[in-house]
Write an enzyme that holds these catalytic residues in place. Sequence first.
Site, mmCIF file in Angstrom:
data_model
loop_
_atom_site.group_PDB
_atom_site.id
_atom_site.type_symbol
_atom_site.label_atom_id
_atom_site.label_comp_id
_atom_site.label_asym_id
_atom_site.label_seq_id
_atom_site.Cartn_x
_atom_site.Cartn_y
_atom_site.Cartn_z
ATOM 1 N N SER A 191 0.852 -1.203 0.000
ATOM 2 C CA SER A 191 0.000 0.000 0.000
ATOM 3 C C SER A 191 0.885 1.249 0.000
ATOM 4 O O SER A 191 2.076 1.173 0.314
ATOM 5 C CB SER A 191 -0.856 -0.023 1.269
ATOM 6 O OG SER A 191 -1.429 1.233 1.545
ATOM 7 N N TYR B 176 -3.703 -0.257 9.814
ATOM 8 C CA TYR B 176 -3.470 -0.593 8.400
ATOM 9 C C TYR B 176 -2.032 -0.252 8.004
ATOM 10 O O TYR B 176 -1.341 -1.051 7.358
ATOM 11 C CB TYR B 176 -4.479 0.182 7.551
ATOM 12 C CG TYR B 176 -4.505 -0.155 6.077
ATOM 13 C CD1 TYR B 176 -5.153 -1.295 5.614
ATOM 14 C CD2 TYR B 176 -3.907 0.684 5.134
ATOM 15 C CE1 TYR B 176 -5.205 -1.593 4.255
ATOM 16 C CE2 TYR B 176 -3.957 0.398 3.776
ATOM 17 C CZ TYR B 176 -4.609 -0.736 3.341
ATOM 18 O OH TYR B 176 -4.658 -1.029 2.002
HETATM 19 P P1 NAP Z 1 -11.718 -5.079 -1.224
HETATM 20 O O1 NAP Z 1 -12.468 -4.505 -2.378
HETATM 21 O O2 NAP Z 1 -12.184 -4.795 0.149
HETATM 22 O O3 NAP Z 1 -11.457 -6.667 -1.380
HETATM 23 C C1 NAP Z 1 -10.730 -7.397 -0.416
HETATM 24 C C2 NAP Z 1 -11.121 -8.850 -0.493
HETATM 25 O O4 NAP Z 1 -10.499 -9.585 0.574
HETATM 26 C C3 NAP Z 1 -12.635 -9.054 -0.332
HETATM 27 O O5 NAP Z 1 -13.065 -9.999 -1.289
HETATM 28 C C4 NAP Z 1 -12.722 -9.601 1.091
HETATM 29 O O6 NAP Z 1 -13.858 -10.396 1.309
HETATM 30 C C5 NAP Z 1 -11.453 -10.423 1.178
HETATM 31 N N1 NAP Z 1 -11.126 -10.758 2.565
HETATM 32 C C6 NAP Z 1 -11.090 -9.921 3.645
HETATM 33 N N2 NAP Z 1 -10.767 -10.605 4.739
HETATM 34 C C7 NAP Z 1 -10.577 -11.902 4.364
HETATM 35 C C8 NAP Z 1 -10.219 -13.091 5.051
HETATM 36 N N3 NAP Z 1 -9.985 -13.092 6.372
HETATM 37 N N4 NAP Z 1 -10.106 -14.245 4.354
HETATM 38 C C9 NAP Z 1 -10.353 -14.256 3.032
HETATM 39 N N5 NAP Z 1 -10.706 -13.167 2.308
HETATM 40 C C10 NAP Z 1 -10.818 -12.006 2.974
HETATM 41 O O7 NAP Z 1 -10.263 -4.563 -1.336
HETATM 42 P P2 NAP Z 1 -9.386 -4.084 -2.577
HETATM 43 O O8 NAP Z 1 -9.462 -2.611 -2.611
HETATM 44 O O9 NAP Z 1 -9.647 -4.892 -3.807
HETATM 45 O O10 NAP Z 1 -7.976 -4.452 -1.945
HETATM 46 C C11 NAP Z 1 -7.272 -5.655 -2.170
HETATM 47 C C12 NAP Z 1 -5.927 -5.529 -1.484
HETATM 48 O O11 NAP Z 1 -5.252 -4.377 -1.976
HETATM 49 C C13 NAP Z 1 -6.025 -5.338 0.034
HETATM 50 O O12 NAP Z 1 -4.955 -5.997 0.655
HETATM 51 C C14 NAP Z 1 -5.894 -3.832 0.192
HETATM 52 O O13 NAP Z 1 -5.420 -3.462 1.463
HETATM 53 C C15 NAP Z 1 -4.893 -3.527 -0.893
HETATM 54 N N6 NAP Z 1 -4.877 -2.136 -1.354
HETATM 55 C C16 NAP Z 1 -6.014 -1.517 -1.789
HETATM 56 C C17 NAP Z 1 -5.929 -0.213 -2.282
HETATM 57 C C18 NAP Z 1 -7.110 0.565 -2.781
HETATM 58 O O14 NAP Z 1 -6.968 1.779 -2.983
HETATM 59 N N7 NAP Z 1 -8.260 -0.057 -3.028
HETATM 60 C C19 NAP Z 1 -4.698 0.414 -2.320
HETATM 61 C C20 NAP Z 1 -3.575 -0.252 -1.842
HETATM 62 C C21 NAP Z 1 -3.681 -1.527 -1.364
HETATM 63 P P3 NAP Z 1 -15.164 -9.773 2.043
HETATM 64 O O15 NAP Z 1 -15.846 -8.922 1.051
HETATM 65 O O16 NAP Z 1 -15.929 -10.983 2.438
HETATM 66 O O17 NAP Z 1 -14.679 -8.993 3.238
HETATM 67 C C1 GCO Z 2 -7.029 5.128 3.125
HETATM 68 C C2 GCO Z 2 -7.071 4.175 1.974
HETATM 69 C C3 GCO Z 2 -5.703 3.622 1.664
HETATM 70 C C4 GCO Z 2 -5.758 2.795 0.390
HETATM 71 C C5 GCO Z 2 -4.477 2.229 -0.087
HETATM 72 C C6 GCO Z 2 -3.463 3.247 -0.459
HETATM 73 O O1 GCO Z 2 -7.966 5.170 3.897
HETATM 74 O O2 GCO Z 2 -6.043 5.890 3.212
HETATM 75 O O3 GCO Z 2 -8.023 3.172 2.121
HETATM 76 O O4 GCO Z 2 -5.092 3.062 2.735
HETATM 77 O O5 GCO Z 2 -6.706 1.775 0.477
HETATM 78 O O6 GCO Z 2 -3.984 1.201 0.719
HETATM 79 O O7 GCO Z 2 -2.387 2.624 -1.090
#
Ligand code: NAP
Ligand code: GCO
Length: 264
Positions: A144, A157
């Site tokens: 992240s 986080y």
């Molecule tokens: P998301 O839309 O919330 O999807 C996350 C997935 O993980 C969901 O399908 C969720 O299922 C599943 N999950 C959560 N807890 C779990 C568990 N204990 N066992 C199995 N599955 C589980 O998130 P996303 O935005 O696609 O993010 C995916 C990854 O990228 C995460 O690690 C997030 O921190 C990271 N990330 C996201 C962003 C962003 O801007 N979106 C940026 C940087 C990093 P449920 O729906 O059932 O909870």
């Molecule tokens: C927040 C966001 C972030 C992003 C992501 C950034 O509240 O600042 O959710 O943490 O999800 O991980 O890279």
Amino acid sequence: MVNFSLEGKVALVTGASYGIGFAIATAFANAGATIVFNDIKQELVEKGIAAYQEKGITAHGYVCDVTNEEQVSAMVAQIEQEVGVIDILVNNAGIIKRIPMCEMSAAEFRQVIDVDLNAPFIVSKVVIPGMIKKGHGKIINICSMMSELGRETVSAYAAAKGGLKMLTRNIASEYGEFNIQCNGIGPGYIATPQTAPLRERQADGSRHPFDAFIVAKTPAARWGTPEDLMGPAVFLASDASDFVNGHVLYVDGGILAYIGKQPK
Ligand code: NAP
Ligand code: GCO
């Protein structure tokens, strides 16, 4: 010749029924891999399988909580039997809680650490022995911006994602000699359900202040999409990155390079 093909590889992407994991798994399938994913809820696994099917992809879905070591061991054993030994692992499942630190309970803090940091440790330690036997492996940890930066309300986080960056380097250090490469992808601000509350329209129809803030903070001047992560993920999963190890590839539209707009 540079080889980006994933033909013949088995890839497990955790938490990939939608969002970033879904896009990464779709890119892997398009590059030739067989896709396996899990989710914590049966209903989401079924929705995920149907969503992959719509893209012409036959994905193998499993119900598994990645924080539960017994469930992870059972799932990996089942995958090895039903699909094959895993060549590529993406630790994608993650959660966030946006709560000011002094108002956050220790239980809430632990829950975030459990899913975002302990789970990648658990899944990796179960998958690595098969990779060692196979003679190669790729692990991609979804890090992240918060692996590098802090901000209000995301202490757990940021602690987890900062830790995940170091777990990435340590797996690379410890298992590099077995031809296992462990790298991270650090997505910028990506439009998914996880960040939907930060993009919600205000009562008067105007943009959420955080939405405007992120667009101004990003040299690309937009939010990222899950599809922006497809190419970097395929690169890190393929033979093209065999000498790239312990690295975090930030896919952030330039946020980390930018000091921010100067005031007028
Ligand atoms: P998301 O839309 O919330 O999807 C996350 C997935 O993980 C969901 O399908 C969720 O299922 C599943 N999950 C959560 N807890 C779990 C568990 N204990 N066992 C199995 N599955 C589980 O998130 P996303 O935005 O696609 O993010 C995916 C990854 O990228 C995460 O690690 C997030 O921190 C990271 N990330 C996201 C962003 C962003 O801007 N979106 C940026 C940087 C990093 P449920 O729906 O059932 O909870
Ligand atoms: C927040 C966001 C972030 C992003 C992501 C950034 O509240 O600042 O959710 O943490 O999800 O991980 O890279």
